[in-house]
Design an enzyme around this catalytic site. Structure first.
Site, PDB file in Angstrom:
ATOM      1  N   LYS A  11       0.966  -1.187   0.383  1.00 28.38           N
ATOM      2  CA  LYS A  11      -0.255  -0.160  -0.253  1.00 28.38           C
ATOM      3  C   LYS A  11       1.038   1.289  -0.348  1.00 28.38           C
ATOM      4  O   LYS A  11       2.133   1.691   0.963  1.00 28.38           O
ATOM      5  CB  LYS A  11      -0.803   0.292   1.405  1.00 28.38           C
ATOM      6  CG  LYS A  11       0.047   0.240   2.764  1.00 28.38           C
ATOM      7  CD  LYS A  11      -0.155   1.289   3.074  1.00 28.38           C
ATOM      8  CE  LYS A  11       0.249   1.170   4.588  1.00 28.38           C
ATOM      9  NZ  LYS A  11       1.450   2.812   4.982  1.00 28.38           N
ATOM     10  N   ASP A 138      -2.343  -1.144  10.458  1.00 30.87           N
ATOM     11  CA  ASP A 138      -3.146  -1.095   8.819  1.00 30.87           C
ATOM     12  C   ASP A 138      -3.269  -2.218   8.023  1.00 30.87           C
ATOM     13  O   ASP A 138      -4.129  -2.682   7.157  1.00 30.87           O
ATOM     14  CB  ASP A 138      -1.091  -0.979   7.796  1.00 30.87           C
ATOM     15  CG  ASP A 138      -1.499   0.433   8.547  1.00 30.87           C
ATOM     16  OD1 ASP A 138      -1.827   1.415   8.609  1.00 30.87           O
ATOM     17  OD2 ASP A 138       0.333   1.146   7.801  1.00 30.87           O
TER      18      ASP A 138
HETATM   19  O1  C5P Z   1       0.102  -1.234  15.109  1.00 29.43           O
HETATM   20  P1  C5P Z   1       1.312  -1.427  15.266  1.00 29.43           P
HETATM   21  O2  C5P Z   1       1.625  -2.076  15.600  1.00 29.43           O
HETATM   22  O3  C5P Z   1       0.984  -1.510  13.620  1.00 29.43           O
HETATM   23  O4  C5P Z   1       1.785  -0.165  15.038  1.00 29.43           O
HETATM   24  C1  C5P Z   1       2.862   0.574  15.367  1.00 29.43           C
HETATM   25  C2  C5P Z   1       3.528   1.190  16.192  1.00 29.43           C
HETATM   26  O5  C5P Z   1       2.633   2.802  15.546  1.00 29.43           O
HETATM   27  C3  C5P Z   1       2.573   1.156  18.081  1.00 29.43           C
HETATM   28  O6  C5P Z   1       3.323   1.157  18.793  1.00 29.43           O
HETATM   29  C4  C5P Z   1       2.436   2.912  18.559  1.00 29.43           C
HETATM   30  O7  C5P Z   1       3.528   3.248  18.502  1.00 29.43           O
HETATM   31  C5  C5P Z   1       2.336   3.828  16.444  1.00 29.43           C
HETATM   32  N1  C5P Z   1       0.677   3.829  16.114  1.00 29.43           N
HETATM   33  C6  C5P Z   1       0.182   5.166  16.698  1.00 29.43           C
HETATM   34  N2  C5P Z   1      -1.224   5.103  16.272  1.00 29.43           N
HETATM   35  C7  C5P Z   1      -1.494   4.420  15.504  1.00 29.43           C
HETATM   36  C8  C5P Z   1      -0.866   3.549  14.457  1.00 29.43           C
HETATM   37  C9  C5P Z   1       0.739   3.069  15.071  1.00 29.43           C
HETATM   38  O8  C5P Z   1       0.570   5.818  17.389  1.00 29.43           O
HETATM   39  N3  C5P Z   1      -2.989   4.571  15.017  1.00 29.43           N
END
Ligand code: C5P
Length: 290
Positions: A11, A138
């Site tokens: 993406k 994502d």
């Molecule tokens: O959800 P995911 O593991 O992909 O997110 C990785 C990191 O990105 C999270 O630990 C957080 O620090 C940050 N994040 C965030 N807000 C979001 C998505 C991700 O702060 N909406």
């Protein structure tokens, strides 16, 4: 043994805005997501037994439960209650890792689709997206992809008019950027510039690539750490080669440009490829039937 091959599409973010910081430390986002043809090839096989094994052609990727594809399989089996199978997942990586291209997320989403098919569980898109939320922010978008507005952590999805035919050059500099680190640099009250998300949505409806490309913006570009000047250099090179607009995707470090002219896209690709190994010439792909 039952086996299936699936494509896990990368993406790009046509825009990223951060609306607020939530109490749990996550951020409330407003992003326009677009799937592209660049993909990992994933083979999922199940046979009698137990456990989940993952193999990839990139030696440095973890194959245990730190791998998003393995986690996706665990989440699927926990939800369905299906037992008695050994699942092996083979991933041929094409999507560069730590690039902001959703490489891990899309592999996880593809495993959910593959297992739903292999075990004929008939889980609906909404259910798969709910499971995907447990895997990463994502991942829900990546289940069906296409063109969508992603809000909340990324799990509140609204379909948008598909990005019209165009050519996309993606280039990732050699360094990676840590997603949590970049989020920690954002002070939501001090964001100086934001994308006009609604006007990009309007431009998608008009099927006008130039209008879309000129409005693209990623708030993370304002808080890039030192040593990342290649991001600006790549953008400049894309624009010098008649890209209609160029922007960083996700939390980087990959940058992409949109082109209406294929020769111009090819020229940009060729020039960037002299300096950067990870360059791709690709195009938008639409939403998958799930
Ligand atoms: O959800 P995911 O593991 O992909 O997110 C990785 C990191 O990105 C999270 O630990 C957080 O620090 C940050 N994040 C965030 N807000 C979001 C998505 C991700 O702060 N909406």
């Amino acid at each position: 043994m039952m086996k299936i091959n699936v494509k896990a599409y990368a993406k790009i973010n046509l825009s990223i805005d951060i609306v607020s910081r939530m109490d749990d430390g996550y951020h409330n986002m407003r992003m326009i997501m677009q799937s592209v043809a660049l993909h990992d090839a994933i083979a999922v096989a199940v046979k009698k037994g137990d456990g989940i094994s993952v193999r990839t052609d990139l030696r440095y990727l973890p194959c245990d439960d730190r791998n998003i594809a393995a986690r996706a399989a665990s989440v699927y089996y926990a939800h369905t209650g299906i037992t008695g199978y050994h699942t092996s997942i083979n991933i041929e990586k094409q999507i560069p890792v730590c690039a902001g291209l959703g490489g891990g997320s899309t592999d996880g989403a593809a495993v959910l689709r593959a297992l739903n098919e292999l075990h004929a569980t008939g889980l609906r898109l909404e259910t798969l997206q709910k499971l995907a939320e447990e895997i990463g922010s994502d991942v829900p978008f990546c289940v069906a992809g296409g063109t969508a507005l992603a809000e909340g952590r990324g799990e509140v999805l609204t379909d948008l008019p598909p990005l019209c035919d165009c050519h996309i050059v993606i280039c990732k500099p050699a360094f990676a950027i840590s997603t949590p680190e970049l989020f920690s640099k954002i002070n939501v009250d001090k964001i100086r510039l934001r994308p006009n998300t609604d006007s990009i949505i309007e431009a998608l409806g008009d099927r006008n690539v130039g209008k879309i490309a000129r409005r693209m913006y990623n708030v993370f570009e304002d808080v890039l750490p030192k040593g990342t000047s290649a991001i600006d250099e790549i953008k400049q090179c894309l624009l010098d080669n008649a890209s209609l607009g160029a922007v960083m995707t996700g939390t980087g470090s990959a940058v992409f440009g949109l082109f209406d002219d294929e020769d111009a896209a090819r020229a940009a690709y060729d020039e960037l490829n002299q300096t950067y190994k990870e360059c791709y010439l690709t195009e938008p792909v639409g939403k998958l039937e799930v």
